[in-house]
Design a protein around this motif. Sequence first.
Motif, PDB file in Angstrom:
ATOM      1  N   GLN A 133      50.158   4.609 -68.728  1.00  0.00           N
ATOM      2  CA  GLN A 133      50.738   5.846 -69.235  1.00  0.00           C
ATOM      3  C   GLN A 133      51.491   6.573 -68.133  1.00  0.00           C
ATOM      4  N   ALA A 134      52.428   7.372 -68.531  1.00  0.00           N
ATOM      5  CA  ALA A 134      53.168   8.187 -67.566  1.00  0.00           C
ATOM      6  C   ALA A 134      52.181   9.015 -66.745  1.00  0.00           C
ATOM      7  N   GLY A 135      52.449   9.064 -65.443  1.00  0.00           N
ATOM      8  CA  GLY A 135      51.556   9.762 -64.530  1.00  0.00           C
ATOM      9  C   GLY A 135      50.505   8.864 -63.916  1.00  0.00           C
ATOM     10  N   GLY A 136      50.375   7.659 -64.432  1.00  0.00           N
ATOM     11  CA  GLY A 136      49.382   6.721 -63.931  1.00  0.00           C
ATOM     12  C   GLY A 136      49.856   5.949 -62.715  1.00  0.00           C
ATOM     13  N   SER A 137      49.028   4.998 -62.303  1.00  0.00           N
ATOM     14  CA  SER A 137      49.299   4.231 -61.090  1.00  0.00           C
ATOM     15  C   SER A 137      49.099   2.742 -61.332  1.00  0.00           C
ATOM     16  N   LEU A 138      49.811   1.960 -60.563  1.00  0.00           N
ATOM     17  CA  LEU A 138      49.631   0.515 -60.512  1.00  0.00           C
ATOM     18  C   LEU A 138      49.856   0.065 -59.082  1.00  0.00           C
ATOM     19  N   ARG A 139      49.238  -1.051 -58.713  1.00  0.00           N
ATOM     20  CA  ARG A 139      49.521  -1.661 -57.425  1.00  0.00           C
ATOM     21  C   ARG A 139      49.979  -3.096 -57.648  1.00  0.00           C
ATOM     22  N   LEU A 140      51.182  -3.372 -57.185  1.00  0.00           N
ATOM     23  CA  LEU A 140      51.723  -4.716 -57.245  1.00  0.00           C
ATOM     24  C   LEU A 140      51.428  -5.450 -55.938  1.00  0.00           C
ATOM     25  N   SER A 141      51.240  -6.747 -56.055  1.00  0.00           N
ATOM     26  CA  SER A 141      51.020  -7.601 -54.890  1.00  0.00           C
ATOM     27  C   SER A 141      52.065  -8.703 -54.860  1.00  0.00           C
ATOM     28  N   CYS A 142      52.442  -9.092 -53.662  1.00  0.00           N
ATOM     29  CA  CYS A 142      53.360 -10.212 -53.474  1.00  0.00           C
ATOM     30  C   CYS A 142      52.759 -11.124 -52.420  1.00  0.00           C
ATOM     31  N   ALA A 143      52.238 -12.258 -52.857  1.00  0.00           N
ATOM     32  CA  ALA A 143      51.644 -13.224 -51.945  1.00  0.00           C
ATOM     33  C   ALA A 143      52.706 -14.232 -51.525  1.00  0.00           C
ATOM     34  N   ALA A 144      52.886 -14.373 -50.223  1.00  0.00           N
ATOM     35  CA  ALA A 144      53.954 -15.226 -49.697  1.00  0.00           C
ATOM     36  C   ALA A 144      53.376 -16.445 -48.997  1.00  0.00           C
ATOM     37  N   PHE A 173      55.715 -15.363 -41.863  1.00  0.00           N
ATOM     38  CA  PHE A 173      55.751 -14.082 -42.568  1.00  0.00           C
ATOM     39  C   PHE A 173      56.385 -12.977 -41.734  1.00  0.00           C
ATOM     40  N   ASP A 174      56.005 -12.851 -40.470  1.00  0.00           N
ATOM     41  CA  ASP A 174      56.486 -11.704 -39.691  1.00  0.00           C
ATOM     42  C   ASP A 174      57.919 -11.883 -39.194  1.00  0.00           C
ATOM     43  N   ASN A 217      49.586  -8.673 -42.894  1.00  0.00           N
ATOM     44  CA  ASN A 217      50.156  -9.883 -42.296  1.00  0.00           C
ATOM     45  C   ASN A 217      49.131 -11.009 -42.184  1.00  0.00           C
ATOM     46  N   ASP A 218      47.859 -10.669 -42.107  1.00  0.00           N
ATOM     47  CA  ASP A 218      46.830 -11.712 -42.061  1.00  0.00           C
ATOM     48  C   ASP A 218      46.758 -12.470 -43.378  1.00  0.00           C
ATOM     49  N   LYS A 219      47.085 -11.780 -44.464  1.00  0.00           N
ATOM     50  CA  LYS A 219      47.029 -12.402 -45.786  1.00  0.00           C
ATOM     51  C   LYS A 219      48.416 -12.787 -46.305  1.00  0.00           C
ATOM     52  N   ASN A 220      49.461 -12.529 -45.492  1.00  0.00           N
ATOM     53  CA  ASN A 220      50.839 -12.808 -45.929  1.00  0.00           C
ATOM     54  C   ASN A 220      51.112 -12.177 -47.293  1.00  0.00           C
ATOM     55  N   THR A 221      50.703 -10.947 -47.428  1.00  0.00           N
ATOM     56  CA  THR A 221      50.823 -10.258 -48.715  1.00  0.00           C
ATOM     57  C   THR A 221      51.420  -8.871 -48.515  1.00  0.00           C
ATOM     58  N   VAL A 222      52.319  -8.517 -49.394  1.00  0.00           N
ATOM     59  CA  VAL A 222      52.921  -7.182 -49.411  1.00  0.00           C
ATOM     60  C   VAL A 222      52.502  -6.496 -50.701  1.00  0.00           C
ATOM     61  N   TYR A 223      52.217  -5.214 -50.581  1.00  0.00           N
ATOM     62  CA  TYR A 223      51.766  -4.433 -51.724  1.00  0.00           C
ATOM     63  C   TYR A 223      52.772  -3.320 -52.030  1.00  0.00           C
ATOM     64  N   LEU A 224      52.831  -2.949 -53.283  1.00  0.00           N
ATOM     65  CA  LEU A 224      53.616  -1.787 -53.686  1.00  0.00           C
ATOM     66  C   LEU A 224      52.699  -0.901 -54.533  1.00  0.00           C
ATOM     67  N   GLN A 225      52.240   0.179 -53.920  1.00  0.00           N
ATOM     68  CA  GLN A 225      51.419   1.144 -54.638  1.00  0.00           C
ATOM     69  C   GLN A 225      52.348   2.114 -55.361  1.00  0.00           C
ATOM     70  N   MET A 226      52.209   2.176 -56.663  1.00  0.00           N
ATOM     71  CA  MET A 226      53.099   3.006 -57.467  1.00  0.00           C
ATOM     72  C   MET A 226      52.273   4.097 -58.135  1.00  0.00           C
ATOM     73  N   ASN A 227      52.547   5.317 -57.745  1.00  0.00           N
ATOM     74  CA  ASN A 227      51.842   6.472 -58.295  1.00  0.00           C
ATOM     75  C   ASN A 227      52.791   7.348 -59.096  1.00  0.00           C
ATOM     76  N   THR A 228      52.229   8.214 -59.892  1.00  0.00           N
ATOM     77  CA  THR A 228      53.008   9.148 -60.713  1.00  0.00           C
ATOM     78  C   THR A 228      54.123   8.405 -61.437  1.00  0.00           C
ATOM     79  N   LEU A 229      53.746   7.352 -62.094  1.00  0.00           N
ATOM     80  CA  LEU A 229      54.745   6.521 -62.761  1.00  0.00           C
ATOM     81  C   LEU A 229      55.417   7.264 -63.904  1.00  0.00           C
ATOM     82  N   LYS A 230      56.688   6.947 -64.100  1.00  0.00           N
ATOM     83  CA  LYS A 230      57.508   7.562 -65.133  1.00  0.00           C
ATOM     84  C   LYS A 230      58.014   6.472 -66.082  1.00  0.00           C
TER      85      LYS A 230
END
Length: 127
Positions: free
Chosen positions: A13-24, A29-30, A74-87
């Motif tokens: 729902q609008a106003g909520g949050s999700l966290r996306l992960s990208c495993a490489a 990686f660096d 970097n130890d897990k070769n993973t990037v995250y995108l924390q998304m808050n206050t989603l619209k």
Amino acid sequence: EVQLQASGGGLVQAGGSLRLSCAASGFTFDEYTIGWFRLAPGKEREGVSCIASSDGRTKYADAVKGRFTISSDNDKNTVYLQMNTLKPEDTAVYYCAASGALRGWGLSLMPINYDFWGQGTLVTVSS
């Protein structure tokens, strides 16, 4: 073989949050910059955020500044995108991508600078 596996999308729902992960995998990686992009129906692909894996510097699109946070493990070769206050306008398929041209220290939200792309993960924000 270079692989980028995006996950974490869903319905929120609008106003909520999700966290996306990208495993490489399949590259040093660096030595790559990792970016998040999104594609919404009827719109062009848009750069959302990126991170320089060598030192953690970040860049954000104006539309998400203050709401989204990119980070890397970097130890897990993973990037995250924390998304808050989603619209509702954040609704899109989100893709992660890796850029060797940016050498892990450059920052760019231009898709043309990215060599490798993962499959997308759908984020739907209801009003």
